[in-house]
Design an enzyme around this catalytic site. Structure first.
Site, mmCIF file in Angstrom:
data_model
loop_
_atom_site.group_PDB
_atom_site.id
_atom_site.type_symbol
_atom_site.label_atom_id
_atom_site.label_comp_id
_atom_site.label_asym_id
_atom_site.label_seq_id
_atom_site.Cartn_x
_atom_site.Cartn_y
_atom_site.Cartn_z
ATOM 1 N N TYR A 118 30.524 35.947 54.082
ATOM 2 C CA TYR A 118 31.182 36.770 53.050
ATOM 3 C C TYR A 118 30.229 37.849 52.556
ATOM 4 O O TYR A 118 30.597 39.026 52.431
ATOM 5 C CB TYR A 118 31.590 35.834 51.922
ATOM 6 N N HIS A 170 36.543 28.869 42.029
ATOM 7 C CA HIS A 170 35.157 28.932 41.559
ATOM 8 C C HIS A 170 34.968 27.880 40.469
ATOM 9 O O HIS A 170 35.929 27.308 39.949
ATOM 10 C CB HIS A 170 34.833 30.323 41.022
ATOM 11 N N SER A 187 30.036 41.732 45.405
ATOM 12 C CA SER A 187 29.788 40.502 44.651
ATOM 13 C C SER A 187 28.285 40.267 44.566
ATOM 14 O O SER A 187 27.524 40.708 45.439
ATOM 15 C CB SER A 187 30.447 39.341 45.394
ATOM 16 N N SER A 188 27.862 39.540 43.536
ATOM 17 C CA SER A 188 26.425 39.296 43.361
ATOM 18 C C SER A 188 25.835 38.434 44.488
ATOM 19 O O SER A 188 24.611 38.338 44.601
ATOM 20 C CB SER A 188 26.167 38.639 42.003
ATOM 21 N N CYS A 189 26.682 37.834 45.328
ATOM 22 C CA CYS A 189 26.145 37.006 46.417
ATOM 23 C C CYS A 189 25.559 37.849 47.547
ATOM 24 O O CYS A 189 25.029 37.305 48.505
ATOM 25 C CB CYS A 189 27.202 36.063 46.953
ATOM 26 N N LYS A 246 30.526 41.964 52.684
ATOM 27 C CA LYS A 246 30.426 42.817 51.490
ATOM 28 C C LYS A 246 29.301 43.850 51.647
ATOM 29 O O LYS A 246 29.434 44.997 51.212
ATOM 30 C CB LYS A 246 30.176 41.955 50.243
HETATM 31 N N1 LIG Z 1 36.384 35.955 41.475
HETATM 32 C C1 LIG Z 1 35.081 36.173 41.349
HETATM 33 O O1 LIG Z 1 34.348 35.353 40.745
HETATM 34 C C2 LIG Z 1 34.462 37.400 41.925
HETATM 35 C C3 LIG Z 1 35.182 38.355 42.629
HETATM 36 N N2 LIG Z 1 34.552 39.473 43.103
HETATM 37 C C4 LIG Z 1 35.265 40.480 43.898
HETATM 38 O O2 LIG Z 1 36.402 40.981 43.221
HETATM 39 C C5 LIG Z 1 37.438 41.275 44.160
HETATM 40 C C6 LIG Z 1 38.712 40.577 43.752
HETATM 41 O O3 LIG Z 1 38.508 39.182 43.660
HETATM 42 P P1 LIG Z 1 39.560 38.213 42.940
HETATM 43 O O4 LIG Z 1 40.499 39.009 42.139
HETATM 44 O O5 LIG Z 1 38.773 37.134 42.310
HETATM 45 O O6 LIG Z 1 40.316 37.590 44.185
HETATM 46 P P2 LIG Z 1 41.774 36.930 44.236
HETATM 47 O O7 LIG Z 1 41.751 35.953 45.359
HETATM 48 O O8 LIG Z 1 42.202 36.485 42.899
HETATM 49 O O9 LIG Z 1 42.702 38.161 44.634
HETATM 50 C C7 LIG Z 1 42.579 38.782 45.872
HETATM 51 C C8 LIG Z 1 43.729 39.723 46.065
HETATM 52 O O10 LIG Z 1 43.604 40.323 47.340
HETATM 53 C C9 LIG Z 1 44.839 40.316 47.990
HETATM 54 N N3 LIG Z 1 44.659 40.220 49.424
HETATM 55 C C10 LIG Z 1 43.860 39.378 50.114
HETATM 56 N N4 LIG Z 1 43.997 39.591 51.434
HETATM 57 C C11 LIG Z 1 44.915 40.595 51.581
HETATM 58 C C12 LIG Z 1 45.485 41.244 52.693
HETATM 59 N N5 LIG Z 1 45.141 40.914 53.935
HETATM 60 N N6 LIG Z 1 46.393 42.224 52.465
HETATM 61 C C13 LIG Z 1 46.744 42.555 51.207
HETATM 62 N N7 LIG Z 1 46.242 41.978 50.106
HETATM 63 C C14 LIG Z 1 45.336 40.993 50.294
HETATM 64 C C15 LIG Z 1 45.560 39.089 47.470
HETATM 65 O O11 LIG Z 1 46.943 39.297 47.621
HETATM 66 P P3 LIG Z 1 48.052 38.134 47.455
HETATM 67 O O12 LIG Z 1 48.052 37.801 45.991
HETATM 68 O O13 LIG Z 1 49.321 38.799 47.880
HETATM 69 O O14 LIG Z 1 47.589 37.001 48.325
HETATM 70 C C16 LIG Z 1 45.097 39.054 46.006
HETATM 71 O O15 LIG Z 1 45.957 39.836 45.221
HETATM 72 C C17 LIG Z 1 36.914 40.841 45.531
HETATM 73 O O16 LIG Z 1 36.414 41.939 46.220
HETATM 74 C C18 LIG Z 1 35.796 39.901 45.194
HETATM 75 O O17 LIG Z 1 34.795 39.934 46.168
HETATM 76 C C19 LIG Z 1 33.211 39.675 42.906
HETATM 77 C C20 LIG Z 1 32.457 38.782 42.209
HETATM 78 C C21 LIG Z 1 33.010 37.566 41.693
HETATM 79 C C1 LIG Z 2 31.410 34.505 43.018
HETATM 80 C C2 LIG Z 2 30.668 33.741 44.075
HETATM 81 O O1 LIG Z 2 31.237 32.469 44.254
HETATM 82 C C3 LIG Z 2 30.635 31.633 45.234
HETATM 83 O O2 LIG Z 2 29.329 31.270 44.910
HETATM 84 P P1 LIG Z 2 28.931 30.287 43.763
HETATM 85 O O3 LIG Z 2 28.471 31.064 42.614
HETATM 86 O O4 LIG Z 2 27.982 29.289 44.290
HETATM 87 O O5 LIG Z 2 30.359 29.663 43.456
HETATM 88 P P2 LIG Z 2 31.103 28.504 42.729
HETATM 89 O O6 LIG Z 2 31.678 29.037 41.492
HETATM 90 O O7 LIG Z 2 32.048 27.889 43.692
HETATM 91 O O8 LIG Z 2 29.996 27.399 42.386
HETATM 92 C C4 LIG Z 2 28.969 27.594 41.459
HETATM 93 C C5 LIG Z 2 28.197 26.320 41.244
HETATM 94 O O9 LIG Z 2 29.043 25.395 40.551
HETATM 95 C C6 LIG Z 2 29.013 24.122 41.185
HETATM 96 N N1 LIG Z 2 30.239 23.384 40.896
HETATM 97 C C7 LIG Z 2 30.300 22.256 40.143
HETATM 98 N N2 LIG Z 2 31.534 21.738 40.123
HETATM 99 C C8 LIG Z 2 32.295 22.623 40.859
HETATM 100 C C9 LIG Z 2 33.669 22.607 41.170
HETATM 101 O O10 LIG Z 2 34.449 21.735 40.818
HETATM 102 N N3 LIG Z 2 34.109 23.669 41.939
HETATM 103 C C10 LIG Z 2 33.276 24.678 42.365
HETATM 104 N N4 LIG Z 2 33.781 25.692 43.096
HETATM 105 N N5 LIG Z 2 31.946 24.671 42.083
HETATM 106 C C11 LIG Z 2 31.468 23.649 41.342
HETATM 107 C C12 LIG Z 2 28.799 24.489 42.646
HETATM 108 O O11 LIG Z 2 28.344 23.379 43.393
HETATM 109 C C13 LIG Z 2 27.772 25.610 42.522
HETATM 110 O O12 LIG Z 2 26.492 25.066 42.321
HETATM 111 C C14 LIG Z 2 30.477 32.206 46.552
HETATM 112 O O13 LIG Z 2 31.348 31.685 47.414
HETATM 113 C C15 LIG Z 2 30.191 33.674 46.576
HETATM 114 O O14 LIG Z 2 30.692 34.232 47.719
HETATM 115 C C16 LIG Z 2 30.550 34.464 45.367
HETATM 116 O O15 LIG Z 2 30.637 35.668 45.404
#
Ligand SMILES: NC(=O)C1=CN([C@@H]2O[C@H](COP(=O)(O)OP(=O)(O)OC[C@H]3O[C@@H](n4cnc5c(N)ncnc54)[C@H](OP(=O)(O)O)[C@@H]3O)[C@@H](O)[C@H]2O)C=CC1
Ligand SMILES: C[C@H]1O[C@H](OP(=O)(O)OP(=O)(O)OC[C@H]2O[C@@H](n3cnc4c(=O)[nH]c(N)nc43)[C@H](O)[C@@H]2O)[C@@H](O)[C@@H](O)C1=O
Length: 309
Positions: free
Chosen positions: A137, A180, A108-110, A141
């Site tokens: 986190y 998010h 992830s970009s974090c 990563k």
């Molecule tokens: N969402 C985002 O904005 C971003 C995501 N990513 C990366 O992309 C990847 C996927 O993220 P995303 O799809 O958003 O996450 P989700 O939370 O939508 O999905 C995560 C998946 O992982 C599975 N999972 C979690 N824990 C376990 C476990 N212990 N055993 C088996 N399966 C497990 C969950 O299964 P179940 O459904 O059964 O709970 C689910 O299907 C991650 O590596 C994340 O870091 C990177 C940047 C941004």
């Molecule tokens: C993908 C990335 O996601 C996370 O980082 P983040 O980018 O900061 O994530 P975010 O989407 O939750 O927030 C972005 C911005 O938005 C603002 N914000 C406003 N209103 C709401 C609101 O209602 N909900 C949320 N969640 N945020 C809000 C919030 O305060 C912040 O300024 C990491 O955990 C990190 O681990 C990671 O990988």
């Protein structure tokens, strides 16, 4: 990858995993292996080992992880570091021991320093302190990237890492505590419109800037990288443009058709001030994002209304 290759998509019910399965099916792959968490908890080393030994996947997309927005990351640091380390250690080790030909690890970009110069180039990794709200986190990563590269160095494994920017799309998490920002604001704005509420609460100052990539673009990039990338550098995947949270909230208001006001809550954390990836490396390989932000938000809103509202 040949079309009959045995491909394990870990996390196939999540935002990213489900998009990767859709992309594989679109391209004609017919041997996609999936397991829910109830069927296979990836934190269990013996269970992961049994799965790899019986199913013999040849390719792996590691999209299973403990994932959440700023509040969840800040509130459950143990879960975010521990579960992610466990999943990475088990899946990456098993992939090596059972002869997986190629593995893509999603970070992830974090992972980049809180105050990294923008846009963020891959080489800025480990050049400064991390953002405190998601440090556990991010460290998990970064450990995953290092593990992938250690298998490359010690055993010549064809394992790679990709670093997506903030993602959104159909199948996103719309829970208001753990989601998010984009999914949270879509839901809040929709509910305010339906309930006739005069305001929508936006966390933080509205000043932070984020880059948003549609998950179907990320899925296409993931397939592309498995075929075209084999390097230790964790490659950035983004759209190449960012907007402020205030601008995002206005755009969402416009898509949803909500007439009320935005109210910012500066008691909630802003997180990283800016997070825009430099995507020149993946562009030079021949891949670019295709879905414009407004189109992606419109499509995600439609999905939300049909499936979640
Ligand atoms: N969402 C985002 O904005 C971003 C995501 N990513 C990366 O992309 C990847 C996927 O993220 P995303 O799809 O958003 O996450 P989700 O939370 O939508 O999905 C995560 C998946 O992982 C599975 N999972 C979690 N824990 C376990 C476990 N212990 N055993 C088996 N399966 C497990 C969950 O299964 P179940 O459904 O059964 O709970 C689910 O299907 C991650 O590596 C994340 O870091 C990177 C940047 C941004
Ligand atoms: C993908 C990335 O996601 C996370 O980082 P983040 O980018 O900061 O994530 P975010 O989407 O939750 O927030 C972005 C911005 O938005 C603002 N914000 C406003 N209103 C709401 C609101 O209602 N909900 C949320 N969640 N945020 C809000 C919030 O305060 C912040 O300024 C990491 O955990 C990190 O681990 C990671 O990988």
């Amino acid at each position: 990858m040949p079309l009959d290759a045995r491909i394990f998509v870990a996390g196939h019910r999540g935002l990213v995993g489900s998009a990767i399965v859709r992309a594989l099916e679109r391209q004609g792959y017919r041997n996609v292996l999936t397991r829910t968490r109830a069927e296979l908890d990836l934190r269990s080393e013996p269970d992961v080992d049994d799965f790899f030994s019986s199913e013999r996947p040849e390719y792996v997309y590691l999209a299973a992880a403990k994932v959440g927005g700023i509040w969840a990351n800040n509130t459950y640091p143990v879960d975010f570091i521990q579960e992610n380390l466990e999943i990475e250690l088990n899946v990456i080790r098993a992939a090596h021991e059972h002869g997986v030909k190629k593995l893509l690890f999603l970070g992830s970009s974090c992972i980049y320093p809180r105050l990294a110069p923008q846009p963020i180039k891959e080489e800025y990794l480990l050049t400064g302190p991390l953002e405190p709200t998601n440090q556990p986190y991010a460290i998990a990563k970064i450990a995953g990237i290092e593990l992938v590269n250690s298998y490359r160095r010690q055993y010549g494994a064809h394992f790679i890492s990709a670093m997506p920017t903030n993602l959104y799309g159909p199948g996103d998490n719309f829970d208001l505590e753990t989601s998010h920002v984009l999914a949270a604001l879509l839901r809040k704005t929709h509910e305010a419109k339906v309930n006739g509420s005069p305001t929508v609460q936006v966390w933080g100052t509205g000043n932070p800037r984020r880059e948003f990539l549609h998950v179907d673009d990320l899925a296409e990039a993931s397939l592309f990288l498995l075929d075209h990338y084999d390097d230790a550098v964790p490659i950035n995947v983004g759209i190449g443009e960012d907007i402020s949270i205030r601008e995002l909230a206005e755009l969402i208001k416009n898509v949803v058709g909500y007439q009320g006001d935005l109210v910012f809550d500066p008691r909630k954390p802003d997180g990283m001030p800016r997070k825009l990836l430099d995507v020149n490396r993946i562009r030079a390989l021949g891949w670019s994002a295709r879905i414009p932000l407004r189109t992606g938000i419109e499509q995600t809103y439609e999905w939300f209304v049909q499936n979640m509202a």
